[in-house]
Scaffold this motif. Structure first.
Motif, mmCIF file in Angstrom:
data_model
loop_
_atom_site.group_PDB
_atom_site.id
_atom_site.type_symbol
_atom_site.label_atom_id
_atom_site.label_comp_id
_atom_site.label_asym_id
_atom_site.label_seq_id
_atom_site.Cartn_x
_atom_site.Cartn_y
_atom_site.Cartn_z
ATOM 1 N N PHE A 177 0.796 -1.213 0.000
ATOM 2 C CA PHE A 177 0.000 0.000 0.000
ATOM 3 C C PHE A 177 0.843 1.285 0.000
ATOM 4 N N SER A 178 0.526 2.215 0.889
ATOM 5 C CA SER A 178 1.153 3.541 0.797
ATOM 6 C C SER A 178 2.662 3.463 0.642
ATOM 7 N N LYS A 179 3.310 2.650 1.461
ATOM 8 C CA LYS A 179 4.770 2.596 1.411
ATOM 9 C C LYS A 179 5.248 1.975 0.099
ATOM 10 N N ASN A 180 4.351 1.296 -0.555
ATOM 11 C CA ASN A 180 4.726 0.670 -1.820
ATOM 12 C C ASN A 180 3.955 1.327 -2.966
ATOM 13 N N ASN A 181 3.647 2.609 -2.756
ATOM 14 C CA ASN A 181 3.000 3.389 -3.818
ATOM 15 C C ASN A 181 1.631 2.904 -4.241
ATOM 16 N N LEU A 222 -7.302 7.872 -10.354
ATOM 17 C CA LEU A 222 -6.032 8.212 -9.708
ATOM 18 C C LEU A 222 -4.877 8.016 -10.698
ATOM 19 N N PRO A 223 -3.708 8.612 -10.438
ATOM 20 C CA PRO A 223 -2.576 8.464 -11.357
ATOM 21 C C PRO A 223 -2.199 7.001 -11.619
ATOM 22 N N ASP A 224 -2.509 6.098 -10.661
ATOM 23 C CA ASP A 224 -2.152 4.686 -10.914
ATOM 24 C C ASP A 224 -3.265 3.927 -11.623
ATOM 25 N N VAL A 282 5.021 27.475 11.260
ATOM 26 C CA VAL A 282 3.912 27.862 10.364
ATOM 27 C C VAL A 282 4.105 27.375 8.929
ATOM 28 N N ARG A 283 5.178 26.604 8.672
ATOM 29 C CA ARG A 283 5.446 26.213 7.275
ATOM 30 C C ARG A 283 4.952 24.784 7.007
ATOM 31 N N PRO A 284 3.734 24.641 6.438
ATOM 32 C CA PRO A 284 3.252 23.288 6.123
ATOM 33 C C PRO A 284 4.050 22.714 4.961
ATOM 34 N N SER A 285 4.078 21.411 4.854
ATOM 35 C CA SER A 285 4.813 20.787 3.750
ATOM 36 C C SER A 285 4.246 19.404 3.502
ATOM 37 N N GLU A 286 4.804 18.724 2.517
ATOM 38 C CA GLU A 286 4.367 17.350 2.228
ATOM 39 C C GLU A 286 4.650 16.438 3.411
ATOM 40 N N SER A 287 5.620 16.823 4.240
ATOM 41 C CA SER A 287 5.952 15.955 5.368
ATOM 42 C C SER A 287 5.485 16.536 6.704
ATOM 43 N N PHE A 288 4.836 17.705 6.682
ATOM 44 C CA PHE A 288 4.283 18.271 7.918
ATOM 45 C C PHE A 288 2.907 18.858 7.615
ATOM 46 N N MET A 289 1.870 18.097 7.994
ATOM 47 C CA MET A 289 0.513 18.494 7.604
ATOM 48 C C MET A 289 -0.408 18.706 8.806
ATOM 49 N N PRO A 298 -0.975 7.000 -1.827
ATOM 50 C CA PRO A 298 0.415 7.106 -1.375
ATOM 51 C C PRO A 298 0.926 8.531 -1.521
ATOM 52 N N HIS A 299 1.987 8.805 -0.807
ATOM 53 C CA HIS A 299 2.594 10.119 -0.777
ATOM 54 C C HIS A 299 2.890 10.647 -2.190
ATOM 55 N N SER A 300 3.271 9.742 -3.060
ATOM 56 C CA SER A 300 3.668 10.150 -4.424
ATOM 57 C C SER A 300 2.494 10.748 -5.201
ATOM 58 N N GLN A 301 1.248 10.509 -4.748
ATOM 59 C CA GLN A 301 0.083 11.049 -5.482
ATOM 60 C C GLN A 301 -0.484 12.312 -4.827
#
Ligand code: HEM
Length: 628
Positions: free
Chosen positions: A89-93, A409-411, A471-478, A110-113
């Protein structure tokens, strides 16, 4: 007529259990039109029974479902080490389905999408709709236009954030009163309920900015404001469990619980708003008030929205903003205090944050300016780290499919209309590949010489201050979500949270606790420990160490009985408010001055009156800088 009403009631009571049973059946067994190829978290075989079991688990075990979906195999083999997980799943796209008993199954991509999801316009995939459903906004948000036209978000972005710098001193003034009321000023250990006291403090601070003085100190108003904020989520969760066919009938009864607290607030706010509205638009600019009420009036006038210029809608939007502002910040600071208190490195964290605050304040001549707060990178980082470990919702970005034909979805996975697509902030925040040592509260992870996270470092870094700001959101801080719908109130929230934590660090000792009390999960929401306590004690500073520390002294809060003069420059000084507001007796103060004048002891630079006489009134010099 009466007979007809009686018959209708009987028919309703007869149909109700049938409807509820059917509704429960749908909730438990529905596939929501999703492809059979999509795997569900925590189901071995994807049969309807295992999907129903998984949906039931979502009530209190969503965290396990998410871990299962992200890593797979985790749920069944909890003893396995991360390196031996079978990545799927997510960890494997791959996307997977996360069941949710309240709002139906959600496709977790997954994160890539993530970028694909962020790029979808509102008419294709809507984040507003998810919020509307999550908060049952049509019933809890007091007015239909609050839901359909999010003007209050614009007011926050354009007015509140712009004016933040003007509020720092006002918030500190309120904080001083609120904290001393909540945690006291006894130099002995005292047990305090963290969530209750932090809710009280944050309610006062938020209202100082939203409605100003004197209303922000009115106990009856504050009680109603705090209770309304707490009630929205409870009422929304109850409403989510009710079938939509009977919701219009039951909603007015259920929302009454919370609505009465709103009415309690409105009793105070409506007359103020009406009075302000009576000032003709042309004069608005000349009015000195600077609070949410005034910004709303101004915003409506400037944007030619007469329907937004009514006491009713402003009063309702104000209540909704208070809800958004108070609960989220109260939960965040509660979590941060438990993370700190339970950390084996508590004393190091406390000392380093303390020294940082003192140094920054000295460099800013004791003023809590916007730039002073920006320099407090360790305090900022401790809050960001706590929100990484324990935000109050699992979701990072979540959108509902709006197109009748669904989306692909992209996949290549097809997702039908009405289903939600999202990424889990919790999974990414706890991923060892993204945050090494992800399960540990590492307070200065985002500060220090090099932030210890692997993704995004380059683009997120504030190069000047060498930190990644809260205050800086990112792909790794939501924790504030990410993208277009990232929380517009985060600058205001960061200001309040940083000031509160800095104040606590400067003025209180916190006793370590052996174990971090668990956060409680209810479906996708994550509550902080509500009733757990910590032991705190008001700090006393003594002259010698104060003199070593280049401290600012203000004699505003003079207390004769706390005098203790012990020699040339080892004067015992008692702190009665933020660290730079220090009370000394007139005699001690003059001894200090004499030392300075004789150039024997610490140097005293006056930024105001240069001499004082030994009377209480004479100590009015606002700030004196003491340097060794
Ligand atoms: C630590 C404190 C806070 C946290 C963690 C937080 C978190 C969030 C999150 C996660 C969202 C996105 C919800 C979603 O779409 O899924 C959000 C939206 C929002 N927040 Fe905050 N928030 C905080 C403080 C505040 C404050 C202080 C205000 C107001 C002054 C505020 C106002 C809003 C508004 C109006 C939205 C809706 C934005 C939109 O949909 O475009 N929040 N917040």
């Amino acid at each position: 007529m009466l007979v007809a009403i009686g018959l209708a009631c009987k028919a309703f009571l007869f149909c109700l259990p049938v409807l509820l049973a059917y509704y429960l059946y749908l909730r438990l067994f529905t596939r929501a039109g999703l492809s059979k190829d999509l795997s569900w978290a925590s189901t071995k075989d994807g049969t309807c029974i295992s999907r129903a079991r998984s949906t039931l688990l979502s009530v209190f075990s969503t965290r396990e479902l998410i871990e299962d979906g992200y890593y797979k195999a985790f749920y069944y083999h909890r003893q396995m080490k991360p390196s031996t997980y079978t990545w799927q799943f997510s960890k494997n796209n791959k996307p997977y389905v996360l069941p949710n008993i309240l709002t139906g199954p959600e496709v977790i991509i997954p994160h890539s999408q993530l970028q694909w999801l962020l790029d979808q316009p509102e008419n294709v995939c809507s984040q507003n709709e998810v919020n509307r459903e999550f908060l049952q906004a049509d019933h809890t948000m007091l007015h239909p236009r609050v839901v359909t036209d999010t003007v209050h978000g614009d007011v926050i972005r354009k007015e509140l954030t712009k004016n933040l710098g003007d509020y720092t001193e006002a918030v500190i003034e309120e904080l001083d009163l609120a904290m001393q009321h909540a945690w006291g000023t006894d130099a002995t250990w005292k047990e305090v309920s963290v969530y209750d006291t932090m809710s009280e403090v944050i309610t006062k601070l938020s209202n100082r900015v939203l409605v100003g003085k004197p209303l922000c100190r009115n106990e009856a108003f504050l009680q109603n404001s705090g209770r309304f904020a707490r009630g929205v989520v409870i009422v929304a969760a109850i409403l989510s469990m009710i079938p939509k066919q009977i919701k219009p009938i039951l909603a007015p009864l259920i929302t009454w619980y919370d609505r009465r607290f709103f009415l309690g607030c409105a009793e105070f706010t409506l007359p103020i708003i009406s009075e302000r509205l009576s000032i003709p638009p042309s004069k608005v600019d000349g009015v000195v008030e600077n609070d949410y009420i005034q910004w709303s009036i101004q915003h409506a006038t400037n944007n030619n929205k007469p329907h937004e210029r009514t006491a009713d809608i402003i009063c309702k939007r104000l209540a909704v903003i208070s809800f958004a502002a108070i609960q989220s910040s109260a939960v965040s600071i509660t979590n941060a205090l438990f993370d700190l208190a339970s950390s084996p490195a508590l004393s190091i964290f406390q000392r380093e944050m303390h020294d940082e605050a003192v140094d920054v304040l000295n460099s800013e001549f004791g003023s809590w300016t916007k730039s002073a707060l920006a320099k407090m990178t360790k305090i900022d980082s401790a809050l960001r780290e706590s929100m990484r470990l324990g935000g109050f919702v699992n979701r990072g970005v979540s959108k509902k499919v709006m197109l009748p034909d669904g989306v692909t979805l992209p996949d290549g996975t097809h997702v039908p209309q009405g289903v939600r697509i999202g990424v889990s902030a919790y999974s990414i925040h706890h991923d060892e590949d993204v945050y090494p040592g992800a399960q540990t509260f590492d307070a200065f992870r985002f500060a220090d010489s090099g932030p210890r996270l692997t993704l995004d470092n380059e683009k997120l870094l504030d190069r000047e201050r060498k930190c990644i700001p809260l205050v800086r959101p990112s792909e790794s801080f939501m924790a504030f979500s990410y993208g277009k719908h990232a929380c517009p109130g985060r600058f205001f929230a960061a200001q309040q949270l940083k000031l509160t934590l800095a104040y606590i660090i400067l003025n209180y000792e916190i006793q370590p606790i052996a174990k971090r009390p668990e956060n409680k999960w209810f479906v996708g929401s994550i509550g902080p420990p509500m009733s757990e306590k910590v032991r705190t004690q008001w700090k006393i500073y003594h002259g010698e160490c104060v003199a070593d520390k280049n401290i600012l002294i203000s004699s505003e809060k003079y207390t004769e009985d706390q005098e203790s003069s012990t020699g040339s420059h080892a004067i015992s000084i008692i702190v009665t408010s933020p660290i730079y507001n220090i009370s000394v007796s007139a005699t001690s103060f003059n001894a200090l001055l004499k030392d300075a004048n004789d150039s024997k002891g610490p140097k005293l630079q006056s930024r105001g009156a240069s001499s004082v006489t030994p009377t209480q009134q004479a100590i009015t010099d606002p700030f004196l800088l003491l340097s060794p």
